[in-house]
Each structure stands twice: as structure tokens, then as C-alpha cells.
Design an enzyme around this catalytic site. Structure first.
Site, PDB file in Angstrom:
ATOM      1  N   CYS A   5      25.125  29.561  52.631  1.00  0.00           N
ATOM      2  CA  CYS A   5      24.129  30.102  53.534  1.00  0.00           C
ATOM      3  C   CYS A   5      24.483  31.497  54.039  1.00  0.00           C
ATOM      4  CB  CYS A   5      24.002  29.219  54.773  1.00  0.00           C
ATOM      5  SG  CYS A   5      23.533  27.543  54.372  1.00  0.00           S
ATOM      6  N   GLY A  32      21.516  32.510  50.021  1.00  0.00           N
ATOM      7  CA  GLY A  32      20.763  31.256  50.032  1.00  0.00           C
ATOM      8  C   GLY A  32      19.295  31.525  49.815  1.00  0.00           C
ATOM      9  N   ASN A 106      26.884  28.330  58.233  1.00  0.00           N
ATOM     10  CA  ASN A 106      27.335  28.590  56.872  1.00  0.00           C
ATOM     11  C   ASN A 106      28.674  27.878  56.704  1.00  0.00           C
ATOM     12  OD1 ASN A 106      28.610  31.573  55.163  1.00  0.00           O
ATOM     13  ND2 ASN A 106      28.035  29.607  54.352  1.00  0.00           N
ATOM     14  N   GLY A 107      28.704  26.894  55.791  1.00  0.00           N
ATOM     15  CA  GLY A 107      29.954  26.184  55.550  1.00  0.00           C
ATOM     16  C   GLY A 107      29.725  24.722  55.265  1.00  0.00           C
ATOM     17  N   CYS A 239      37.625  32.276  51.810  1.00  0.00           N
ATOM     18  CA  CYS A 239      37.279  31.914  50.426  1.00  0.00           C
ATOM     19  C   CYS A 239      37.356  33.162  49.543  1.00  0.00           C
ATOM     20  CB  CYS A 239      35.862  31.341  50.395  1.00  0.00           C
ATOM     21  SG  CYS A 239      35.231  31.122  48.731  1.00  0.00           S
ATOM     22  N   TYR A 245      32.427  37.114  44.020  1.00  0.00           N
ATOM     23  CA  TYR A 245      31.063  36.816  43.625  1.00  0.00           C
ATOM     24  C   TYR A 245      30.051  36.746  44.764  1.00  0.00           C
ATOM     25  CZ  TYR A 245      27.401  33.611  41.864  1.00  0.00           C
ATOM     26  OH  TYR A 245      26.221  33.026  41.537  1.00  0.00           O
ATOM     27  N   SER A 286      26.833  40.556  39.673  1.00  0.00           N
ATOM     28  CA  SER A 286      28.112  40.304  40.348  1.00  0.00           C
ATOM     29  C   SER A 286      29.310  40.928  39.625  1.00  0.00           C
ATOM     30  CB  SER A 286      28.332  38.808  40.523  1.00  0.00           C
ATOM     31  OG  SER A 286      28.122  38.172  39.298  1.00  0.00           O
ATOM     32  N   ASP A 348      32.757  39.142  33.271  1.00  0.00           N
ATOM     33  CA  ASP A 348      31.922  38.267  34.106  1.00  0.00           C
ATOM     34  C   ASP A 348      32.746  37.790  35.302  1.00  0.00           C
ATOM     35  OD1 ASP A 348      29.710  36.921  34.967  1.00  0.00           O
ATOM     36  OD2 ASP A 348      29.533  35.601  33.237  1.00  0.00           O
ATOM     37  N   ASP A 349      32.052  37.227  36.332  1.00  0.00           N
ATOM     38  CA  ASP A 349      32.773  36.839  37.547  1.00  0.00           C
ATOM     39  C   ASP A 349      33.569  35.559  37.369  1.00  0.00           C
ATOM     40  OD1 ASP A 349      30.811  34.624  38.398  1.00  0.00           O
ATOM     41  OD2 ASP A 349      29.521  36.375  38.331  1.00  0.00           O
ATOM     42  N   CYS A 385      35.269  22.414  45.102  1.00  0.00           N
ATOM     43  CA  CYS A 385      35.309  23.001  46.441  1.00  0.00           C
ATOM     44  C   CYS A 385      34.752  22.010  47.453  1.00  0.00           C
ATOM     45  CB  CYS A 385      34.465  24.273  46.471  1.00  0.00           C
ATOM     46  SG  CYS A 385      34.383  25.004  48.112  1.00  0.00           S
ATOM     47  N   CYS A 436      41.851  31.098  50.779  1.00  0.00           N
ATOM     48  CA  CYS A 436      41.749  29.801  50.120  1.00  0.00           C
ATOM     49  C   CYS A 436      41.655  30.087  48.623  1.00  0.00           C
ATOM     50  CB  CYS A 436      40.495  29.054  50.571  1.00  0.00           C
ATOM     51  SG  CYS A 436      40.251  27.521  49.638  1.00  0.00           S
ATOM     52  N   CYS A 439      40.326  26.143  44.525  1.00  0.00           N
ATOM     53  CA  CYS A 439      39.666  25.736  43.276  1.00  0.00           C
ATOM     54  C   CYS A 439      40.460  26.182  42.047  1.00  0.00           C
ATOM     55  CB  CYS A 439      38.215  26.189  43.235  1.00  0.00           C
ATOM     56  SG  CYS A 439      37.976  27.885  43.688  1.00  0.00           S
TER      57      CYS A 439
HETATM   58  S1  SF4 Z   1      37.886  25.966  47.038  1.00  0.00           S
HETATM   59 FE1  SF4 Z   1      37.350  27.890  45.949  1.00  0.00          FE
HETATM   60  S2  SF4 Z   1      35.158  28.201  46.317  1.00  0.00           S
HETATM   61 FE2  SF4 Z   1      35.889  26.680  47.833  1.00  0.00          FE
HETATM   62  S3  SF4 Z   1      36.436  27.851  49.650  1.00  0.00           S
HETATM   63 FE3  SF4 Z   1      38.306  27.636  48.458  1.00  0.00          FE
HETATM   64  S4  SF4 Z   1      38.325  29.482  47.129  1.00  0.00           S
HETATM   65 FE4  SF4 Z   1      36.252  29.277  47.933  1.00  0.00          FE
END
Ligand code: SF4
Length: 473
Positions: A5, A32, A106-107, A239, A245, A286, A348-349, A385, A436, A439
């Protein structure tokens, strides 16, 4: 891959706050595209208008004219928790007389199911299936006396990602979770203050960027001015996909222009994976900046080989089978005059499920490309994620199932080079523990439970709905 969002808030006496919010939402549309909404407060009541569709489809002069007041918040939604339905559109307003409050979120809240059950048992009612309504009811349930203390009480109970704009009848609040998973920034306009997911929204409404709202911070804006309060934070965990992206290239996060960070990613890929080629293409939009970075570093010219249909956003018109079969052609148009006989580097991203990249490679080859060398800004995505990014389950993630050479073969490229985590961190030019990276690494900054929990809130809410319907009969 979709972000959850975009949020916005404005406190500006004597301004048309709904109109300002509309143009900010217009600038945040990339975050979004399912629904868009604005709530406005005039000191006595909160009015809200939210519908399915893009901001430009949802609002008219007529609908904006009913949103009067000194304060407004706005929201563009892509659903993570709660289905894509009109009743889940935000802002959500919970009106308890003097305690009316509106939220734009957002989250993704990881412990939403647990909190929902607790509130439900206390008699709180819910009208949406979102975790955002859990937050707002939790605020109303707080034993604290003033709004800031109520919000801080809730912050100690929430687990997960949340960047919020909240509005009462006479105050605006910006709230960022203690990990700072999603961005949020503060700006000023002539007669007031604004809060937005990204700084690009500030540019479009002529606001000045003041600073980012810090992880764990509550900013309160009212007739008493601007105040800031901080909750304790263990570590930051922005993130990293905001850099790769999600955020627009003209936004600034942590003092770094996103376009610059993406060019650095492209340059790093060129150093790590050099190849003899005639042309570099950044998959629009992106990876456009990363393509420029690869080209500069490698000396291989950059060109426009793929044109993106920029208006492909979410549509509510179902495509027929013939249109559906066109797949990625609906989104990208290759330019054979430029691609014919060329050895391409295509930047690409990311590759998530691996469903789009093979079509892009096929499209480029059909348009005459002799070789296609894929270079990817994100490292292989091996873990799902839990913080608001609609990615895939672990089983669906191609890098969780296949090795890099197998993926290269699967997508039909001549070579494939993924960024590594170190290269990514160097490109964003901040210490690793600010981000973070779960992923890629599986090392989640917040303990997460089973993947099944993602669906658990909606399931338990649906069960309660059935039970209360039966009780009413
Ligand atoms: S897991 Fe990946 S997509 Fe999700 S918040 Fe962490 S870095 Fe971002």
C-alpha cells in the site's frame, strides 16, 4: 510481486486537504492499484470515501467536495491480509463518538489473528477482513488516556510491519514500526504538514521534504504543533525491495536517491557478470536505472528494446482468452528494428516464480535478438515474505526449487547472473543490519510462525461471521 500500500496524511488548516491528498495518492499509485480512499476531518466529524480502482477512477470533483476539513489521510491498496473487496478499501474509520479514528496502513501484522481473537472476545465488532481494522480497534481498546499513549501501547503489542497515517477529529499521526520495514517521511507545505510513504509524493504536491520518520517513532500533528515520541527499537529492518523495485526511482530513502542506488546495482552486475554484447536493455520501468548502470560500467550502449504499456494497471474488465494468451505482450512491446541480430544484456529487478521471465526472453528472441543474457538486481528469492509483500509460497519460488543453471535453462536465456547479497548492500551504501533480507537469507528480523498463519486471520473472521449470522437467525 506487489507491494501492499501507499499511505498519506496532511494537516493544513485553510487548505483543500482532500485535493492535496488526491494528488499525493496519484503519485503513490505504484504502491497499490486495487482501491483508493480518502478520509477528512473537520474537528467535529470524519468523512470517508473509498472505492475499488485507481485514484483517478475513484475520485471526482463531486466526491472530493464532500471531504472537507483541516486534516485528511489517504490510501492506495494492494491486498495482503484481507481479500480484494470494496469493504476492505481504506482508510478505515471507526466512529465511537468522541473517539472516532481513521487508519491508512502499509504493511502486514503477523500476530493479527491472536489480537483479533482477543478483541472479538471483548465484544469488538469488525466490518472488514484486514489486519488494519485490528490495529484501530486495539487503539480504541487501550487503557491509556491520550491518543499518543494509546498508539504507543498498541505498538508494544503489534508484531510485524506497519507504516501508518492515523487521524482523529483534530489530529494527524504518522507511525512507523520499530523495525522500519516500510518507509514513511515527513514534509511541510505552506500552512501545514504532510506525511507520505515516499518522498516522490511530496514533490508532486509542492511540499518540502523534512526527514524520514524513524523506526519506532510516532509523529503527532495538531494545533499544538508537531511532536515526536520514540519506542525502543532492537534493530532496523527496512525492506530491501524498496530499493530494488517498490519505491519510485525519484524517491529518496535513507538519504539516497533510488535511481542512484539502482544504477549502482547495474554497475555491480556488470562487474560481476561481464559478457560480450551489443546492447543493454533495462526492463521498464523498475530496471531502467539498473540498465543505465550496467551500460555505463560495461561500455555497452543502452537502448530501448522493450516498450511498456504504462496503463496496464489493474483493470476490472476480464480479458477474453485471445487477449489472455498474449500474456506478457499485453505489458511489453518489443522493437524488432532495434533488437534484430543483437546480443542483448537484459537487466531486470527480480525473478520470483519464474512465470514472466521466460515470456520476456521468448518475446525478445522472436523480435530478432541473437543472444539474451539476463542480469538480475535481486539475489535468488528462496523464502516467502511475511511483512506485506504478496510474493509466493516457498513452493512457488523458483529459486527455492531450482539451481541458478537450472533457472537459466528454464527461462531460456544464454546466461543468467544474479546479484549477491554483498553486492546489493554495497549498492545501497548502508550497513547490512539496516535491512530486512529475509526473502534471500531466511533470516527474518521478526520471528514468524508457519506460512499457514498468513491465511489464518481471514479464516477465523469468516468463521465468526458464520457464527454471528447463525446467532442472529
Ligand atoms: S522478506 Fe523480502 S520482501 Fe519481505 S520485507 Fe523482507 S526483504 Fe522485503
Amino acid at each position: 510481486m506487489r507491494e501492499s500500500c501507499g499511505v498519506f496524511g496532511v494537516y493544513a488548516p485553510n487548505e483543500d486537504v482532500a485535493r492535496i491528498t488526491f494528488f499525493a495518492l496519484f503519485a503513490l499509485q505504484h504502491r497499490g492499484q486495487e482501491s483508493s480512499g480518502i478520509a477528512a476531518a473537520d474537528g467535529k466529524k470524519i468523512s470517508v470515501y473509498a472505492k475499488m480502482g485507481l485514484a483517478s477512477q475513484v475520485f471526482s470533483e463531486e466526491s472530493l467536495s464532500h471531504l472537507v476539513g483541516n486534516i485528511a489521510i489517504g490510501h492506495n491498496r494492494y491486498s495482503t491480509t484481507g481479500s480484494s473487496r470494496q469493504y476492505n478499501a481504506q482508510p478505515i474509520v471507526v466512529d465511537k463518538g468522541a473517539d472516532a479514528i481513521a487508519i491508512a496502513h502499509n504493511g502486514n501484522i503477523i500476530n493479527a489473528k491472536h489480537l483479533y481473537e482477543e478483541l472479538y472476545a471483548q465484544g469488538y465488532t469488525f466490518h472488514t477482513t484486514t489486519d488494519s481494522e485490528v490495529i484501530v480497534n486495539l487503539i480504541l481498546s487501550s487503557p491509556e488516556k491520550n491518543w499518543v499513549d494509546k498508539i504507543r501501547y498498541v505498538m508494544r503489542r503489534l508484531q510485524g510491519a506497519y507504516s501508518l497515517t492515523l487521524m482523529t477529529k483534530d489530529a494527524l499521526f504518522g507511525v512507523r514500526d520499530p523495525f522500519g520495514v516500510r518507509p514513511l517521511c515527513l514534509g511541510s507545505i505552506d500552512s501545514g504538514w504532510v506525511i507520505a510513504s515516499e518522498s516522490c509524493a511530496l514533490d508532486h504536491i509542492g511540499a518540502n521534504f523534512i526527514r524520514e520518520i524513524e523506526p519506532g517513532e510516532v509523529v503527532s500533528i495538531s494545533e499544538n504543533g508537531v511532536d515526536s515520541y520514540r519506542e525502543k527499537t532492537e534493530r532496523k529492518a527496512l525492506c530491501i525491495f524498496e530499493y530494488i523495485y517498490f519505491a519510485r526511482p525519484d524517491s529518496i530513502i535513507n538519504g539516497r536517491l533510488l535511481s542512484t542506488a539502482r544504477q549502482a546495482m547495474g554497475a555491480r552486475l556488470a562487474k560481476e557478470y561481464p559478457v560480450a554484447a551489443d546492447l543493454v536493455i533495462g526492463v521498464p520501468d523498475s530496471a531502467t536505472s539498473a540498465g543505465i548502470g550496467y551500460s555505463r560500467q560495461s561500455g555497452i550502449p543502452i537502448g530501448e528494446g522493450l516498450i511498456k504499456n504504462r496503463y496496464v494497471g489493474r483493470t476490472f474488465i476480464e480479458p477474453d482468452q485471445r487477449i489472455r494468451d498474449l500474456g506478457v505482450k499485453l505489458k511489453f512491446n518489443p522493437l524488432p528494428h532495434i533488437l534484430e541480430g543483437k546480443r542483448l544484456v537484459v537487466v531486470d529487478d527480480s525473478i520470483v516464480r519464474g512465470t514472466t521471465t521466460p515470456s520476456v526472453v521468448r518475446l525478445l528472441r522472436k523480435a530478432g535478438a541473437e543472444e539474451v543474457h539476463m542480469r538480475i538486481c535481486a539475489p535468488p528469492i528462496r523464502y516467502p515474505c511475511f511483512f506485506g509483500v504478496d510474493m509466493a509460497t516457498r513452493r512457488e519460488l523458483i529459486a527455492a526449487q531450482k539451481s541458478v543453471p537450472e533457472i537459466c535453462q528454464f527461462i531460456g536465456a544464454d546466461s543468467l547472473g544474479y546479484m549477491n547479497v554483498e553486492g546489493l548492500i554495497e549498492s545501497v551504501a548502508l550497513p547490512r543490519d539496516n535491512f530486512c533480507l529475509a526473502c534471500f537469507t531466511g533470516d527474518y528480523p521478526i520471528a514468524v510462525q508457519l506460512e499457514m498463519d498468513k491465511l489464518a486471520l481471514e479464516t477465523v473472521q469468516a468463521e465468526h461471521e458464520v457464527l454471528s449470522k447463525a446467532a442472529r437467525r
